[in-house]
Design a protein around this motif. Structure first.
Motif, PDB file in Angstrom:
ATOM      1  N   LEU A  21      48.349   9.160  31.265  1.00 13.51           N
ATOM      2  CA  LEU A  21      48.634   8.787  29.879  1.00 13.51           C
ATOM      3  C   LEU A  21      49.872   7.897  29.801  1.00 13.51           C
ATOM      4  CD1 LEU A  21      48.181   9.005  26.827  1.00 13.51           C
ATOM      5  CD2 LEU A  21      49.541  11.105  26.855  1.00 13.51           C
ATOM      6  N   ASP A  22      49.682   6.706  29.256  1.00 14.08           N
ATOM      7  CA  ASP A  22      50.777   5.806  28.921  1.00 14.08           C
ATOM      8  C   ASP A  22      50.862   5.744  27.402  1.00 14.08           C
ATOM      9  OD1 ASP A  22      51.486   4.981  31.561  1.00 14.08           O
ATOM     10  OD2 ASP A  22      49.751   3.654  31.594  1.00 14.08           O
ATOM     11  N   LEU A  23      51.988   6.158  26.853  1.00 16.28           N
ATOM     12  CA  LEU A  23      52.144   6.200  25.399  1.00 16.28           C
ATOM     13  C   LEU A  23      53.604   5.968  25.039  1.00 16.28           C
ATOM     14  CD1 LEU A  23      50.649   6.907  22.671  1.00 16.28           C
ATOM     15  CD2 LEU A  23      51.572   9.222  22.971  1.00 16.28           C
ATOM     16  N   THR A  24      53.843   5.073  24.080  1.00 18.72           N
ATOM     17  CA  THR A  24      55.196   4.806  23.604  1.00 18.72           C
ATOM     18  C   THR A  24      55.255   5.012  22.097  1.00 18.72           C
ATOM     19  OG1 THR A  24      55.647   3.183  25.343  1.00 18.72           O
ATOM     20  CG2 THR A  24      57.033   3.081  23.384  1.00 18.72           C
ATOM     21  N   VAL A  25      56.178   5.873  21.663  1.00 19.18           N
ATOM     22  CA  VAL A  25      56.426   6.113  20.245  1.00 19.18           C
ATOM     23  C   VAL A  25      57.809   5.542  19.940  1.00 19.18           C
ATOM     24  CG1 VAL A  25      56.599   7.830  18.414  1.00 19.18           C
ATOM     25  CG2 VAL A  25      55.052   8.227  20.348  1.00 19.18           C
ATOM     26  N   GLU A  26      57.863   4.587  19.035  1.00 18.46           N
ATOM     27  CA  GLU A  26      59.132   3.930  18.730  1.00 18.46           C
ATOM     28  C   GLU A  26      60.038   4.862  17.930  1.00 18.46           C
ATOM     29  OE1 GLU A  26      59.972   1.169  19.992  1.00 18.46           O
ATOM     30  OE2 GLU A  26      58.026   0.549  20.798  1.00 18.46           O
ATOM     31  N   PRO A  27      61.362   4.656  18.014  1.00 17.84           N
ATOM     32  CA  PRO A  27      62.293   5.480  17.226  1.00 17.84           C
ATOM     33  C   PRO A  27      61.961   5.428  15.737  1.00 17.84           C
ATOM     34  CG  PRO A  27      63.487   4.169  18.845  1.00 17.84           C
ATOM     35  CD  PRO A  27      62.071   3.682  18.882  1.00 17.84           C
ATOM     36  N   GLY A  28      61.942   6.597  15.104  1.00 18.16           N
ATOM     37  CA  GLY A  28      61.654   6.684  13.680  1.00 18.16           C
ATOM     38  C   GLY A  28      60.188   6.598  13.317  1.00 18.16           C
ATOM     39  N   GLU A  29      59.324   6.516  14.301  1.00 15.07           N
ATOM     40  CA  GLU A  29      57.892   6.381  14.056  1.00 15.07           C
ATOM     41  C   GLU A  29      57.227   7.750  13.989  1.00 15.07           C
ATOM     42  OE1 GLU A  29      54.906   3.057  15.611  1.00 15.07           O
ATOM     43  OE2 GLU A  29      55.394   4.494  17.184  1.00 15.07           O
ATOM     44  N   PHE A  30      56.213   7.860  13.146  1.00 18.39           N
ATOM     45  CA  PHE A  30      55.386   9.062  13.043  1.00 18.39           C
ATOM     46  C   PHE A  30      54.059   8.750  13.730  1.00 18.39           C
ATOM     47  CE2 PHE A  30      54.781  12.978  10.270  1.00 18.39           C
ATOM     48  CZ  PHE A  30      53.608  13.383  10.875  1.00 18.39           C
ATOM     49  N   THR A  31      53.829   9.397  14.870  1.00 17.57           N
ATOM     50  CA  THR A  31      52.603   9.177  15.631  1.00 17.57           C
ATOM     51  C   THR A  31      51.789  10.457  15.654  1.00 17.57           C
ATOM     52  OG1 THR A  31      53.437   7.410  17.047  1.00 17.57           O
ATOM     53  CG2 THR A  31      51.655   8.743  17.936  1.00 17.57           C
ATOM     54  N   ARG A 177      56.717  13.147   2.634  1.00 16.88           N
ATOM     55  CA  ARG A 177      58.019  12.984   1.963  1.00 16.88           C
ATOM     56  C   ARG A 177      59.159  13.111   2.970  1.00 16.88           C
ATOM     57  NH1 ARG A 177      61.808  16.210   0.406  1.00 16.88           N
ATOM     58  NH2 ARG A 177      60.594  18.097   0.816  1.00 16.88           N
ATOM     59  N   LEU A 178      59.052  14.087   3.883  1.00 13.20           N
ATOM     60  CA  LEU A 178      60.084  14.244   4.906  1.00 13.20           C
ATOM     61  C   LEU A 178      60.204  12.994   5.770  1.00 13.20           C
ATOM     62  CD1 LEU A 178      59.569  17.921   6.144  1.00 13.20           C
ATOM     63  CD2 LEU A 178      61.594  16.994   5.023  1.00 13.20           C
ATOM     64  N   HIS A 179      59.070  12.394   6.087  1.00 10.95           N
ATOM     65  CA  HIS A 179      59.098  11.173   6.895  1.00 10.95           C
ATOM     66  C   HIS A 179      59.839  10.059   6.163  1.00 10.95           C
ATOM     67  CE1 HIS A 179      58.080   8.157   9.735  1.00 10.95           C
ATOM     68  NE2 HIS A 179      57.050   7.660   9.095  1.00 10.95           N
ATOM     69  N   ARG A 180      59.647   9.993   4.840  1.00  8.62           N
ATOM     70  CA  ARG A 180      60.373   8.982   4.056  1.00  8.62           C
ATOM     71  C   ARG A 180      61.858   9.315   3.966  1.00  8.62           C
ATOM     72  NH1 ARG A 180      55.824   9.704   0.688  1.00  8.62           N
ATOM     73  NH2 ARG A 180      57.080  10.968  -0.745  1.00  8.62           N
ATOM     74  N   ASP A 181      62.170  10.608   3.806  1.00 14.39           N
ATOM     75  CA  ASP A 181      63.567  11.019   3.631  1.00 14.39           C
ATOM     76  C   ASP A 181      64.365  10.986   4.937  1.00 14.39           C
ATOM     77  OD1 ASP A 181      63.008  11.406   0.983  1.00 14.39           O
ATOM     78  OD2 ASP A 181      62.899  13.599   1.098  1.00 14.39           O
ATOM     79  N   LEU A 182      63.677  11.079   6.075  1.00 14.72           N
ATOM     80  CA  LEU A 182      64.354  11.096   7.382  1.00 14.72           C
ATOM     81  C   LEU A 182      63.805   9.952   8.237  1.00 14.72           C
ATOM     82  CD1 LEU A 182      64.121  14.954   8.006  1.00 14.72           C
ATOM     83  CD2 LEU A 182      66.138  13.686   7.237  1.00 14.72           C
ATOM     84  N   PRO A 183      64.129   8.716   7.881  1.00  9.74           N
ATOM     85  CA  PRO A 183      63.513   7.567   8.561  1.00  9.74           C
ATOM     86  C   PRO A 183      63.904   7.421  10.024  1.00  9.74           C
ATOM     87  CG  PRO A 183      65.288   6.844   7.108  1.00  9.74           C
ATOM     88  CD  PRO A 183      65.077   8.304   6.825  1.00  9.74           C
ATOM     89  N   ASP A 184      64.981   8.079  10.466  1.00 10.22           N
ATOM     90  CA  ASP A 184      65.403   7.971  11.864  1.00 10.22           C
ATOM     91  C   ASP A 184      64.777   9.047  12.752  1.00 10.22           C
ATOM     92  OD1 ASP A 184      67.055   5.783  11.273  1.00 10.22           O
ATOM     93  OD2 ASP A 184      68.722   7.098  10.715  1.00 10.22           O
ATOM     94  N   LEU A 185      64.053   9.980  12.152  1.00 15.07           N
ATOM     95  CA  LEU A 185      63.452  11.072  12.908  1.00 15.07           C
ATOM     96  C   LEU A 185      62.114  10.614  13.489  1.00 15.07           C
ATOM     97  CD1 LEU A 185      63.546  14.116  13.707  1.00 15.07           C
ATOM     98  CD2 LEU A 185      62.292  14.579  11.588  1.00 15.07           C
ATOM     99  N   THR A 186      61.970  10.742  14.800  1.00 19.43           N
ATOM    100  CA  THR A 186      60.713  10.414  15.472  1.00 19.43           C
ATOM    101  C   THR A 186      59.822  11.653  15.481  1.00 19.43           C
ATOM    102  OG1 THR A 186      61.885   8.841  16.883  1.00 19.43           O
ATOM    103  CG2 THR A 186      59.690   9.528  17.596  1.00 19.43           C
ATOM    104  N   VAL A 187      58.567  11.491  15.066  1.00 22.50           N
ATOM    105  CA  VAL A 187      57.659  12.627  14.940  1.00 22.50           C
ATOM    106  C   VAL A 187      56.408  12.387  15.781  1.00 22.50           C
ATOM    107  CG1 VAL A 187      56.327  14.086  13.367  1.00 22.50           C
ATOM    108  CG2 VAL A 187      58.468  13.038  12.576  1.00 22.50           C
ATOM    109  N   LEU A 188      56.046  13.403  16.569  1.00 27.39           N
ATOM    110  CA  LEU A 188      54.789  13.409  17.316  1.00 27.39           C
ATOM    111  C   LEU A 188      53.990  14.611  16.833  1.00 27.39           C
ATOM    112  CD1 LEU A 188      53.269  11.879  19.555  1.00 27.39           C
ATOM    113  CD2 LEU A 188      54.267  13.466  21.206  1.00 27.39           C
ATOM    114  N   HIS A 189      52.824  14.351  16.261  1.00 25.82           N
ATOM    115  CA  HIS A 189      52.066  15.365  15.531  1.00 25.82           C
ATOM    116  C   HIS A 189      50.674  15.522  16.136  1.00 25.82           C
ATOM    117  CE1 HIS A 189      50.090  16.472  11.384  1.00 25.82           C
ATOM    118  NE2 HIS A 189      50.144  17.501  12.210  1.00 25.82           N
ATOM    119  N   VAL A 190      50.387  16.688  16.676  1.00 27.66           N
ATOM    120  CA  VAL A 190      49.044  16.996  17.169  1.00 27.66           C
ATOM    121  C   VAL A 190      48.212  17.542  16.027  1.00 27.66           C
ATOM    122  CG1 VAL A 190      47.704  18.600  18.596  1.00 27.66           C
ATOM    123  CG2 VAL A 190      49.666  17.418  19.568  1.00 27.66           C
ATOM    124  N   THR A 191      47.022  16.982  15.833  1.00 30.60           N
ATOM    125  CA  THR A 191      46.143  17.471  14.779  1.00 30.60           C
ATOM    126  C   THR A 191      44.692  17.182  15.147  1.00 30.60           C
ATOM    127  OG1 THR A 191      45.599  17.342  12.414  1.00 30.60           O
ATOM    128  CG2 THR A 191      46.314  15.300  13.471  1.00 30.60           C
TER     129      THR A 191
END
Length: 350
Positions: A21-31, A177-191
């Motif tokens: 697996l090659d995967l890059t999540v940029e800073p502040g991005e919600f993936t 809303r949290l993603h908008r309020d915390l724009p510097d937080l990088t999120v990786l979400h399994v769903t």
């Protein structure tokens, strides 16, 4: 802080569950990591968290190689499906747990607990115990606890799957809303919920059989998938066999000018798959029209789903609930335009 997985592979008992697996999540991005059960998405997340060590490949956080670091040294927050709240502790004590484990001074603990609870709308419940809260409220407490340590990376492992439809919708709105309020937080979400992935994510990593199949924006994955698997897995789709013949797409007795942007790997004379989204089909003639016998009807509140057999191929259309619906067994015309057509290489479908 960004995330990078570089050729990460994981096997259990000789079975490969994550393959290079090659995967890059940029800073502040919600993936969002999306895919069927067993596709490797949770293993990928746990590799980032430090709970799974790759057999090969490296994991980087903010450019730092953390492959050999334990979870508590990675500076991440994590929320899991089961909430994992301590039942004997009040809400504020649960949220403070990680801070106290880090040795944060008592006064600062109170401040940061208050900030985290305010951020998730749970401040008024600080003195309650988990048993006194709804499932959605418990999940907000779990998110508060993860945010209280001020992580630069937040990992979400199917955090909404145990909630009913209404609470899941509410929590999806809260996460957005949290993603908008915390724009510097990088999120990786399994769903496994496509609605969550398409609503929340800046980009979606689509995994299948331990491999990354596509990585793109939700809009591109839905409107312009590059593989038959993505076309069939993301949203509803009519996937029909066809062939590219001198600039035209031939399928179901039709000859349609090919879309302007053909995917890589499709050349003249190749077999392909034609993707038509059900909501793009209309009852009645259009720029291009097929005729078939109605084989199934279902009412879905705001829409009707009409399925027709067209020369042995199943076509499904989603039409407004106010539309006049044909009877079962009758012949119906289904129309679409060239712009509604998406062409992908013939390949494995979900």
């Amino acid at each position: 802080m960004g995330i990078r997985l570089d050729g990460v592979s994981v096997s259990y008992g000789g079975t490969t569950v994550l393959d290079s697996l090659d995967l890059t999540v940029e800073p502040g991005e919600f993936t969002a990591l999306l895919g069927p059960s067993g596709s490797g998405k949770t293993t990928a997340l746990r590799s980032v968290a430090g709970f799974v060590r790759p057999d090969s490949g490296r994991v980087f956080l903010g450019g730092r190689d953390v492959t050999d670091l334990p979870p508590y040294s990675r500076g991440i927050g994590m929320v899991v499906q089961s909430y994992a709240l301590f039942p004997h502790m009040r809400v504020d004590q649960n949220v403070a747990f990680g801070l106290r484990a880090q040795g944060v001074p008592r006064r600062e603990v109170r401040t940061r607990v208050g900030e985290a609870l305010e951020l998730t709308g749970m401040a008024e419940y600080a003195r309650r115990h988990p048993r006194e809260l709804s499932g959605g409220q418990q999940q907000r407490v779990a998110i508060s606890r993860a945010l209280a340590v001020r992580p630069q990376v937040l990992l979400l492992d199917e955090p909404l799957s145990a909630l009913d439809a209404r609470l899941r919708s509410e929590m999806t709105t809260e996460l957005a809303r949290l993603h908008r309020d915390l724009p510097d937080l990088t999120v990786l979400h399994v769903t496994h919920d496509q609605g969550e992935a398409l609503t929340l994510a800046d980009r979606v990593a689509l995994l299948e059989r331990a491999r990354l199949r596509e990585y793109d924006t939700p809009r591109n994955l839905y409107d312009r998938p590059r593989t038959a698997f993505a076309a069939g897995f993301v949203g509803s789709a009519n996937l029909l066999p066809g062939r590219l013949d001198r600039g035209s797409v031939r399928f179901c007795g039709l000859d349609v000018d090919a879309p302007d942007a053909l995917p890589s790997g499709v050349a003249d004379g190749d077999d392909l798959r034609v993707c038509l989204r059900p909501h793009r089909l209309t009852l009645g003639p259009s720029e291009h029209t097929v005729r078939g016998r109605v084989t199934d009807l279902s009412w879905r509140g705001s829409t009707h789903r009409v399925t027709a057999d067209v020369d042995g191929h199943s076509f499904t259309a989603e039409v407004p609930g106010t539309a006049e619906i044909p009877d079962l067994g009758t012949t119906v015309e289904l129309g679409f335009t060239r712009r509604d057509l998406v062409v992908v290489p013939a390949g494995e479908e979900p």
